[in-house]
Design an enzyme around this catalytic site. Sequence first.
Site, PDB file in Angstrom:
ATOM      1  N   LYS A  44      38.554  36.712  29.592  1.00  0.00           N
ATOM      2  CA  LYS A  44      38.695  38.057  30.137  1.00  0.00           C
ATOM      3  C   LYS A  44      39.934  38.788  29.600  1.00  0.00           C
ATOM      4  CE  LYS A  44      35.087  38.036  32.821  1.00  0.00           C
ATOM      5  NZ  LYS A  44      34.178  39.120  33.132  1.00  0.00           N
TER       6      LYS A  44
HETATM    7  C1  LIG Z   1      34.793  31.947  35.010  1.00  0.00           C
HETATM    8  C2  LIG Z   1      33.857  33.011  34.533  1.00  0.00           C
HETATM    9  N1  LIG Z   1      32.766  32.639  33.864  1.00  0.00           N
HETATM   10  C3  LIG Z   1      31.861  33.540  33.434  1.00  0.00           C
HETATM   11  C4  LIG Z   1      32.034  34.885  33.660  1.00  0.00           C
HETATM   12  C5  LIG Z   1      30.972  35.831  33.180  1.00  0.00           C
HETATM   13  O1  LIG Z   1      31.407  36.655  32.130  1.00  0.00           O
HETATM   14  P1  LIG Z   1      30.898  38.155  32.040  1.00  0.00           P
HETATM   15  O2  LIG Z   1      31.518  38.884  33.209  1.00  0.00           O
HETATM   16  O3  LIG Z   1      31.405  38.656  30.750  1.00  0.00           O
HETATM   17  O4  LIG Z   1      29.429  38.157  32.158  1.00  0.00           O
HETATM   18  C6  LIG Z   1      33.177  35.313  34.334  1.00  0.00           C
HETATM   19  C7  LIG Z   1      33.364  36.735  34.620  1.00  0.00           C
HETATM   20  O5  LIG Z   1      33.427  37.246  35.675  1.00  0.00           O
HETATM   21  C8  LIG Z   1      34.116  34.357  34.782  1.00  0.00           C
HETATM   22  O6  LIG Z   1      35.216  34.720  35.446  1.00  0.00           O
END
Ligand SMILES: Cc1ncc(COP(=O)(O)O)c(C=O)c1O
Length: 452
Positions: A44
Amino acid sequence: MRYAKNILETIGNTPLVQLNSVTKEIDALVLAKVETFNPGNSIKDRMALKMIEDAEADGRLKPGGTIIEGTSGNTGMGLALAAIIKGYQCIFVISDKQSKEKMDILRAVGAEVIVCPTNVEPEDPRSYYSVSKRLGEETPNSWYVNQYDNPSNAITHYEQTGPEIWEQTDGKITHLVVGVGTGGTISGTAKYLKEQNPNIKIWGIDTYGSVFKKYHETGIFDENEIYPYITEGIGEDILPKNVDFSVIDGFTKVTDKDAAVYTRKIALEEGIFVGNSAGSAIKGMLQLKENFKKDDVVVVIFHDHGSRYVGKMFNDDWMRERGFLDEEITTAADLIKSHLDKDLITVQTEELVSHAIERMREFKISQIPVRDVNGLVGSVDESALLHRYIEDKNIADTPIKNVMGAMYPVVQLNASIDAVSKLITKENQAVMVDLGNGKHHIITKHDIINAI
Ligand SMILES: Cc1ncc(COP(=O)(O)O)c(C=O)c1O
């Protein structure tokens, strides 16, 4: 000299690491894009910085402004790091399902954290969507990020994650497996990769309790599918604009238990200490194994670091309480394992009934063994005390020895669970386990129900 001018310059260019054990059932080369190498320990960081830069560029975020976001932690971390370097304040709204570590980490990097209930509708004014939106409207010189619908989120992965994977695999990637939350990672990465090679298959990982899989397959947003779940970071009860369903070939759903178990396996078998959505992604990939052939190159994204889950998936008691540990519970020793570290609560023969009641209330227990200087001599239990109280309202000031019942039966550590449960009857609510040296621990009906 080779150095970064600030921490933000270290974002991206994360390694791709072959998995050798957890996916050995899969007859293909499986590579993990390990995003914990980012400075905030998650993928992120990439989109957080890009969202800020895009908002600065078009004036949505002004000097000295306050960044507001509803974030499960990782986006907050990325935003907070960028805010420190760039001179902004941060207010993050987080749901109470998220781990305490995540909240503490956000506070450690200077953010104000507001916790909201998970089990309310998104439209409810207490939901974290509503609270973050309202704060955005009420706080002067603020900018509400909205990672769910902010296009800069997916564009980040189109510009960075996709090209990195394409280059690192020398264009040989055949499948991408990604947990889906806001949808930014899967949509941006998939768009870039499919532009290079439209045959690359993109699999989204969803949770039970989330709407994505059914919506993708049928176009139906089924509210019956929405219920609380434990897996963190993926699955949604909304359809974020960042999920581009057209670039996703299919979804598979992974249970909370499987996600937790596989998160631990990745750490133990690969030495890669990553978070809960990585466990979901690996289990999901195994569920999809029929789709992969010998010469395929399957890339899975590991979004965040295991340290954020030490009080959860990496904690045996947390796993045991949810029935996520496949432990064989066969003896009295197994039954008391999880509370052996706690002292046995007892009451003395000369103490008063009020003391026993106070102890039951404080420790939330219903049975207490009674002891005198020589050892255990009797027992008191909640329902017996209640019956005595109905007969005699002055019982609170009576010494325990006048009201106590028989001592609970004593078993040895190796007594079988069958033998122990037969001793627990309507009249006898607990069993004592002999630990040697005059020490005992207690097994109640509740412990047996938990175990089975
Ligand atoms: C630990 C974790 N895995 C997966 C995701 C999923 O990613 P995205 O929000 O880009 O779909 C997030 C996002 O919120 C996350 O914090």
